[in-house]
Scaffold this motif. Structure first.
Motif, PDB file in Angstrom:
ATOM      1  N   LEU A 187     -82.002  30.107   8.947  1.00  0.00           N
ATOM      2  CA  LEU A 187     -80.952  30.953   9.526  1.00  0.00           C
ATOM      3  C   LEU A 187     -81.129  32.405   9.105  1.00  0.00           C
ATOM      4  O   LEU A 187     -80.940  33.321   9.913  1.00  0.00           O
ATOM      5  CB  LEU A 187     -79.573  30.430   9.121  1.00  0.00           C
ATOM      6  CG  LEU A 187     -79.188  29.073   9.712  1.00  0.00           C
ATOM      7  CD1 LEU A 187     -77.901  28.568   9.079  1.00  0.00           C
ATOM      8  CD2 LEU A 187     -79.068  29.155  11.218  1.00  0.00           C
ATOM      9  N   GLN A 188     -81.499  32.624   7.846  1.00  0.00           N
ATOM     10  CA  GLN A 188     -81.719  33.991   7.383  1.00  0.00           C
ATOM     11  C   GLN A 188     -82.886  34.643   8.106  1.00  0.00           C
ATOM     12  O   GLN A 188     -82.848  35.829   8.421  1.00  0.00           O
ATOM     13  CB  GLN A 188     -81.979  34.002   5.876  1.00  0.00           C
ATOM     14  CG  GLN A 188     -80.747  33.746   5.059  1.00  0.00           C
ATOM     15  CD  GLN A 188     -81.041  33.723   3.581  1.00  0.00           C
ATOM     16  OE1 GLN A 188     -82.048  33.167   3.141  1.00  0.00           O
ATOM     17  NE2 GLN A 188     -80.162  34.325   2.799  1.00  0.00           N
ATOM     18  N   LYS A 189     -83.902  33.874   8.384  1.00  0.00           N
ATOM     19  CA  LYS A 189     -85.079  34.402   9.082  1.00  0.00           C
ATOM     20  C   LYS A 189     -84.746  34.754  10.530  1.00  0.00           C
ATOM     21  O   LYS A 189     -85.176  35.792  11.031  1.00  0.00           O
ATOM     22  CB  LYS A 189     -86.204  33.379   9.037  1.00  0.00           C
ATOM     23  CG  LYS A 189     -87.461  33.805   9.731  1.00  0.00           C
ATOM     24  CD  LYS A 189     -88.511  32.721   9.657  1.00  0.00           C
ATOM     25  CE  LYS A 189     -89.728  33.095  10.475  1.00  0.00           C
ATOM     26  NZ  LYS A 189     -90.689  32.006  10.546  1.00  0.00           N
ATOM     27  N   ASN A 190     -83.986  33.895  11.197  1.00  0.00           N
ATOM     28  CA  ASN A 190     -83.710  34.085  12.619  1.00  0.00           C
ATOM     29  C   ASN A 190     -82.480  34.942  12.913  1.00  0.00           C
ATOM     30  O   ASN A 190     -82.399  35.541  13.988  1.00  0.00           O
ATOM     31  CB  ASN A 190     -83.563  32.726  13.301  1.00  0.00           C
ATOM     32  CG  ASN A 190     -84.887  32.006  13.368  1.00  0.00           C
ATOM     33  OD1 ASN A 190     -85.758  32.385  14.129  1.00  0.00           O
ATOM     34  ND2 ASN A 190     -85.058  30.990  12.545  1.00  0.00           N
ATOM     35  N   PHE A 191     -81.527  34.972  11.992  1.00  0.00           N
ATOM     36  CA  PHE A 191     -80.286  35.731  12.201  1.00  0.00           C
ATOM     37  C   PHE A 191     -79.966  36.558  10.950  1.00  0.00           C
ATOM     38  O   PHE A 191     -78.985  36.309  10.250  1.00  0.00           O
ATOM     39  CB  PHE A 191     -79.127  34.780  12.516  1.00  0.00           C
ATOM     40  CG  PHE A 191     -79.413  33.828  13.639  1.00  0.00           C
ATOM     41  CD1 PHE A 191     -79.524  34.282  14.945  1.00  0.00           C
ATOM     42  CD2 PHE A 191     -79.580  32.486  13.386  1.00  0.00           C
ATOM     43  CE1 PHE A 191     -79.798  33.400  15.977  1.00  0.00           C
ATOM     44  CE2 PHE A 191     -79.845  31.595  14.406  1.00  0.00           C
ATOM     45  CZ  PHE A 191     -79.963  32.053  15.711  1.00  0.00           C
ATOM     46  N   PRO A 192     -80.785  37.575  10.656  1.00  0.00           N
ATOM     47  CA  PRO A 192     -80.618  38.318   9.397  1.00  0.00           C
ATOM     48  C   PRO A 192     -79.320  39.117   9.294  1.00  0.00           C
ATOM     49  O   PRO A 192     -78.869  39.411   8.194  1.00  0.00           O
ATOM     50  CB  PRO A 192     -81.834  39.245   9.371  1.00  0.00           C
ATOM     51  CG  PRO A 192     -82.252  39.382  10.793  1.00  0.00           C
ATOM     52  CD  PRO A 192     -81.894  38.080  11.449  1.00  0.00           C
ATOM     53  N   ARG A 193     -78.702  39.435  10.404  1.00  0.00           N
ATOM     54  CA  ARG A 193     -77.447  40.204  10.331  1.00  0.00           C
ATOM     55  C   ARG A 193     -76.260  39.317   9.987  1.00  0.00           C
ATOM     56  O   ARG A 193     -75.299  39.769   9.383  1.00  0.00           O
ATOM     57  CB  ARG A 193     -77.193  40.933  11.632  1.00  0.00           C
ATOM     58  CG  ARG A 193     -78.201  42.043  11.830  1.00  0.00           C
ATOM     59  CD  ARG A 193     -77.854  42.881  12.999  1.00  0.00           C
ATOM     60  NE  ARG A 193     -78.829  43.962  13.125  1.00  0.00           N
ATOM     61  CZ  ARG A 193     -78.964  44.677  14.189  1.00  0.00           C
ATOM     62  NH1 ARG A 193     -78.196  44.457  15.238  1.00  0.00           N
ATOM     63  NH2 ARG A 193     -79.862  45.628  14.234  1.00  0.00           N
ATOM     64  N   ALA A 194     -76.308  38.053  10.358  1.00  0.00           N
ATOM     65  CA  ALA A 194     -75.220  37.138  10.032  1.00  0.00           C
ATOM     66  C   ALA A 194     -75.459  36.446   8.695  1.00  0.00           C
ATOM     67  O   ALA A 194     -74.512  36.110   7.989  1.00  0.00           O
ATOM     68  CB  ALA A 194     -75.066  36.090  11.133  1.00  0.00           C
ATOM     69  N   LEU A 233     -68.280  35.341   8.617  1.00  0.00           N
ATOM     70  CA  LEU A 233     -68.822  34.853   9.882  1.00  0.00           C
ATOM     71  C   LEU A 233     -67.714  34.572  10.877  1.00  0.00           C
ATOM     72  O   LEU A 233     -66.573  34.309  10.510  1.00  0.00           O
ATOM     73  CB  LEU A 233     -69.632  33.578   9.637  1.00  0.00           C
ATOM     74  CG  LEU A 233     -70.853  33.741   8.739  1.00  0.00           C
ATOM     75  CD1 LEU A 233     -71.481  32.382   8.454  1.00  0.00           C
ATOM     76  CD2 LEU A 233     -71.860  34.674   9.365  1.00  0.00           C
ATOM     77  N   LYS A 234     -68.080  34.598  12.129  1.00  0.00           N
ATOM     78  CA  LYS A 234     -67.174  34.302  13.237  1.00  0.00           C
ATOM     79  C   LYS A 234     -66.590  32.902  13.062  1.00  0.00           C
ATOM     80  O   LYS A 234     -67.281  31.977  12.648  1.00  0.00           O
ATOM     81  CB  LYS A 234     -67.977  34.392  14.539  1.00  0.00           C
ATOM     82  CG  LYS A 234     -67.361  33.774  15.738  1.00  0.00           C
ATOM     83  CD  LYS A 234     -68.363  33.794  16.892  1.00  0.00           C
ATOM     84  CE  LYS A 234     -67.978  32.758  17.904  1.00  0.00           C
ATOM     85  NZ  LYS A 234     -68.909  32.696  19.007  1.00  0.00           N
ATOM     86  N   VAL A 235     -65.314  32.753  13.377  1.00  0.00           N
ATOM     87  CA  VAL A 235     -64.706  31.433  13.373  1.00  0.00           C
ATOM     88  C   VAL A 235     -65.353  30.644  14.502  1.00  0.00           C
ATOM     89  O   VAL A 235     -65.377  31.097  15.649  1.00  0.00           O
ATOM     90  CB  VAL A 235     -63.177  31.526  13.565  1.00  0.00           C
ATOM     91  CG1 VAL A 235     -62.567  30.147  13.689  1.00  0.00           C
ATOM     92  CG2 VAL A 235     -62.539  32.290  12.413  1.00  0.00           C
ATOM     93  N   GLY A 236     -65.932  29.504  14.204  1.00  0.00           N
ATOM     94  CA  GLY A 236     -66.618  28.696  15.201  1.00  0.00           C
ATOM     95  C   GLY A 236     -68.103  28.982  15.304  1.00  0.00           C
ATOM     96  O   GLY A 236     -68.752  28.601  16.277  1.00  0.00           O
ATOM     97  N   ILE A 237     -68.670  29.627  14.300  1.00  0.00           N
ATOM     98  CA  ILE A 237     -70.095  29.956  14.353  1.00  0.00           C
ATOM     99  C   ILE A 237     -70.963  28.700  14.302  1.00  0.00           C
ATOM    100  O   ILE A 237     -72.089  28.694  14.799  1.00  0.00           O
ATOM    101  CB  ILE A 237     -70.487  30.947  13.241  1.00  0.00           C
ATOM    102  CG1 ILE A 237     -71.819  31.618  13.591  1.00  0.00           C
ATOM    103  CG2 ILE A 237     -70.567  30.256  11.894  1.00  0.00           C
ATOM    104  CD1 ILE A 237     -72.004  32.964  13.005  1.00  0.00           C
TER     105      ILE A 237
END
Length: 164
Positions: free
Chosen positions: A58-65, A76-80
């Motif tokens: 997840l860190q590799k693919n979504f570094p901003r989240a 994080l967004k509710v329901g992520i």
């Protein structure tokens, strides 16, 4: 060790591997019967290892989240979880690993302390999709208080060592 030294070391290791591979192909090898071959067993896969690998993916693919340390965690967004599950197959993750990875990410001191009232919640791509409410911030603070209480009890009981 500088970048140039690492590159030279890598080239040397690759050269050694090629020469060892070439030497083994020249040497006659004994063909083993099917019964003689032993399967190398890998260490058992634990859910904690799988969760940690899921977080790394997840860190590799979504570094901003899912920012890497030392960058602080973000709410994080509710329901992520639904968003990540929708992309789990393309990431090479099972549903179970995704659930455990999100659970690992969202439980703990660093995540609970980032839940402050008015903080921006982000989706997988880092876009702001909401804010942390007062109730959610209180929940994070209460979880951190519970963690600290348990840790203090553990220190008092075991002298600072973690029980096995």
């Amino acid at each position: 060790m500088g970048f140039e030294q690492l590159a030279a070391l890598r080239a040397q290791l690759n050269q050694n591997a090629k020469s060892a591979k070439g030497a083994s192909s020249v040497m006659p090898s004994r063909v083993k019967a099917a019964g003689d071959i032993k399967q190398q067993s890998s260490p058992p896969r634990t859910s904690a290892d799988a969760a940690a690998r899921a977080v790394a993916t997840l860190q590799k693919n979504f570094p901003r989240a899912f920012p890497q340390s030392p960058t602080p965690k973000v709410p994080l967004k509710v329901g992520i979880l639904k968003d990540v599950l929708a992309q789990a197959a393309s990431l090479g993750l099972s549903e179970r690993d995704v659930r455990n990875g999100i659970k690992l990410w969202c439980r703990g001191h660093l995540y609970w302390t980032c839940l402050t009232e008015g903080s921006a919640r982000v989706d997988l791509h880092g876009a702001v999709v909401g804010v942390v409410s007062a109730d959610e911030a209180e929940y994070g603070a209460s979880q951190e208080r519970v963690r600290l209480t348990r840790r203090r009890e553990q220190i008092a009981k075991h002298g600072g060592r973690r029980p096995r």
